[in-house]
Enzyme design. Structure first.
Site, PDB file in Angstrom:
ATOM      1  N   SER A 205      12.051   6.309  -8.308  1.00  0.00           N
ATOM      2  CA  SER A 205      11.966   5.934  -6.681  1.00  0.00           C
ATOM      3  C   SER A 205      11.189   4.504  -6.758  1.00  0.00           C
ATOM      4  O   SER A 205      10.988   3.834  -7.636  1.00  0.00           O
ATOM      5  CB  SER A 205      11.144   6.978  -6.166  1.00  0.00           C
ATOM      6  OG  SER A 205       9.938   7.016  -6.685  1.00  0.00           O
ATOM      7  N   LYS A 206      10.978   4.284  -5.350  1.00  0.00           N
ATOM      8  CA  LYS A 206      10.302   2.862  -5.292  1.00  0.00           C
ATOM      9  C   LYS A 206       9.120   2.796  -5.845  1.00  0.00           C
ATOM     10  O   LYS A 206       8.960   1.512  -6.340  1.00  0.00           O
ATOM     11  CB  LYS A 206      10.198   2.524  -3.609  1.00  0.00           C
ATOM     12  CG  LYS A 206      11.348   2.104  -3.010  1.00  0.00           C
ATOM     13  CD  LYS A 206      11.112   1.673  -1.670  1.00  0.00           C
ATOM     14  CE  LYS A 206      12.303   1.285  -0.817  1.00  0.00           C
ATOM     15  NZ  LYS A 206      12.480   1.736   0.662  1.00  0.00           N
TER      16      LYS A 206
END
Ligand code: GLU
Length: 433
Positions: A205-206
Site C-alpha cells: 500500500s501507499k
C-alpha cells in the site's frame, strides 16, 4: 479452445502496481497462447467511477505496452443484457424481488468447490460459511447490477476461458459459481494469483512507497524494465534469470509457474533492474528518453552531438531517468555550488590557488579541446607543479563541478567546454586566500 482472458479494472482509482501485475499476467498468458486479451471497464458504481481514473488506467497500460484486443467493454452500457439475464432467473424462480432489489436464491446446503488452477480445489462448506448461503443481491434498488452478477454475465458472454485475478477475489468465486449453474453458463478456469506485499509482508500500500504505475513511469522507469520486474513478482521462468525481455517472457510465461505465496515488492531491486535496461539502450534512444526530464528542469541545448556524449558519460551511472538532470546539473547551470566538505579541503591547500590559475590558462590556450588532449596537457602540468594526480584532479573536480564525485574527469572538462571550465577554475582560485 482458444484462450480468452480479460483485465477488469474499476475506474475508481489509478492503476495500482498489484492490478498492473494482474493485467500483465493476463496479457502474457494471452500472448503466450496466441489468444485474446480483453479490457472490461467495471464502471457500474456511477458515484465512484471517474473518467480521469479510466484515462489514467488506460494510459498506464499503454505505457507498459500492454495492448488489448477488440473494443473496450463498459459494464455501464450493458444494463439491458444484465436485466435480461436477471429476468431469466426470475422466470425460473431462481431470483425474486424484494425492497426494489433482486435477490438470487443462493444454495443453502452442501459445499461449493472452487477449482483453482494454482491452489487446487478450495472447499466452502455452506454450514460454515453462512454468508455464502444468504441470498445474493444481483440488482440493487438503484437499478444497477452488483459486481458478482455482472462479472458472471460478462465473463460468460465474452467467452472468457480463464479468469486470472488477485487472491482477494477468492471469496467472491463461490458466490459466482452458483450463478454460472443457474444461468446454464460454462464455467471458466479460475486462477487466483497471490497479492503483492510490502517489505513487512502486509499488502502493498501507499505506506510502502509509490503504488501507482504512473508514478514509476514519471520517475523514469522504462516500460520493459517495469514489465520485467512485475513479471517476476509471483512468477519465475524456472531458473534464476532476472533479466528477461518481453519476447522471452511471452515465450516462457506459464500460469503453472505462478507462485502460490505473496510476492514482496522490492524497490531497490526494481531500481537495479531499471539500471540494467538503461545500460542496454542505444545512446540516441536513451537521449530521446532523457530530454523530457531535462526539459522539466528547463535544461536545454541545441547541440545533439554534445548531448549524446553527455548521456554516454552518465549511462553507467543512472538507474532511473529522473536521476539524470541532478547528476548532470553542473553542465547546464551557469553557477555551481560547492560541496561544502570537499571545498573545505581544497581551500586548505595554498598551492591550489596557483594550480587553478595555471590550469585555466593552459586550458584556454588549447587549440583542440578534447578529452585526450586535455588529459595529456593536464598530466604535463601536474608534473610541472609537482602534484600527484590525486592532489591535482580531486580539487579541480570540485572546482569545476562543485562535487567530490563525477564521471571521467577529462571528458567532463571537455564537455563542460572552455568557457565554463576556465571560469570556474578562476573562481575557485579567487576563493583561496
Ligand atoms: N473490477 C474488479 C476489480 O477491480 C475485477 C475483479 C475480477 O477480475 O473479476 O477488482
Amino acid at each position: 479452445m482458444s484462450v480468452k482472458v480479460r483485465f477488469a479494472p474499476s475506474p475508481t482509482g489509478y492503476l495500482h502496481i498489484g492490478s498492473a501485475r494482474t493485467a500483465l499476467f493476463n496479457w502474457l498468458y494471452a500472448r503466450h497462447e496466441g489468444g485474446k486479451f480483453y479490457l472490461r471497464i467495471e464502471d457500474t458504481d456511477r458515484e465512484r467511477s471517474k473518467d480521469e481514473f479510466l484515462q489514467e488506467i488506460l494510459g498506464s497500460l499503454k505505457s507498459l505496452g500492454l495492448d488489448w484486443d477488440g473494443d473496450l467493454v463498459f459494464q455501464s452500457r450493458r444494463t439491458d443484457y444484465y436485466r435480461k439475464m436477471a429476468d431469466l432467473l426470475v422466470q425460473k424462480d431462481m431470483a425474486y424481488g424484494e425492497g426494489g432489489a433482486l435477490h438470487f436464491r443462493s444454495p443453502k446446503t452442501g459445499k461449493i468447490i472452487v477449482q483453482d488452477l494454482l491452489h487446487g480445489p478450495i472447499e466452502f462448506d455452506l454450514d460454515q460459511h453462512l454468508s455464502l448461503a444468504e441470498d445474493l443481491v444481483i440488482f440493487k434498488s438503484d437499478g444497477s447490477p452488483t459486481y458478482n452478477f455482472a462479472v458472471v454475465c460478462d465473463d460468460a458472454d465474452m467467452g472468457i476461458t480463464h479468469v486470472i485475478r488477485g487472491d482477494d477475489h477468492i471469496s467472491n468465486t463461490p458466490k459466482q459459481l452458483p450463478l454460472y449453474e443457474a444461468l446454464g453458463f460454462q464455467k471458466p478456469i479460475f486462477c487466483h494469483i497471490p497479492l503483492i506485499l510490502g517489505e513487512d509482508r502486509s499488502r502493498m500500500s501507499k505506506r510502502h512507497g509509490a503504488t501507482a504505475i504512473r508514478e514509476y513511469v514519471e520517475a523514469g522507469y522504462l516500460p520493459d524494465a517495469l514489465v520485467n520486474y512485475l513479471s517476476l513478482l509471483g512468477w519465475s521462468p524456472g531458473n534464476n534469470q532476472e533479466i528477461i525481455s518481453r519476447q522471452e517472457l511471452i515465450q516462457k510465461f506459464e500460469l503453472k509457474r505462478v507462485l502460490k505465496t505473496g510476492a514482496v515488492f522490492n524497490k531497490e531491486k526494481l531500481e537495479w533492474l531499471n539500471g540494467q535496461y538503461v545500460r542496454k539502450l542505444p545512446i540516441p534512444e536513451l537521449t530521446d528518453n532523457l530530454i523530457p526530464y531535462l526539459e522539466k528542469r528547463r535544461y536545454k541545448t541545441e547541440d545533439r552531438a554534445w548531448l549524446e556524449r553527455l548521456v554516454l558519460l552518465f549511462q553507467e551511472r543512472i538507474f532511473t531517468l529522473n536521476q539524470f538532470p541532478d547528476l548532470a546539473q553542473f553542465f547546464f547551470e551557469e553557477n555551481i555550488e560547492y560541496n561544502e566538505e570537499a571545498h573545505k579541503e581544497f581551500a586548505k591547500d595554498a598551492r591550489l590557488k596557483n594550480a587553478f590559475t595555471r590550469y585555466a590558462a593552459m586550458l584556454e590556450s588549447l587549440p583542440v579541446f578534447d578529452a585526450k588532449t586535455i588529459e595529456e596537457k593536464s598530466r604535463a602540468l601536474m608534473k610541472d607543479l609537482e602534484m600527484s594526480g590525486k592532489e591535482f584532479i580531486h580539487p579541480c573536480r570540485v572546482a569545476v563541478t562543485g562535487r567530490a564525485i563525477s564521471p571521467s574527469f577529462f571528458e567532463t572538462i571537455a564537455l563542460l567546454g572552455k568557457e565554463k571550465a576556465t571560469r570556474r577554475l578562476r573562481q575557485a582560485a579567487n576563493s583561496i586566500k
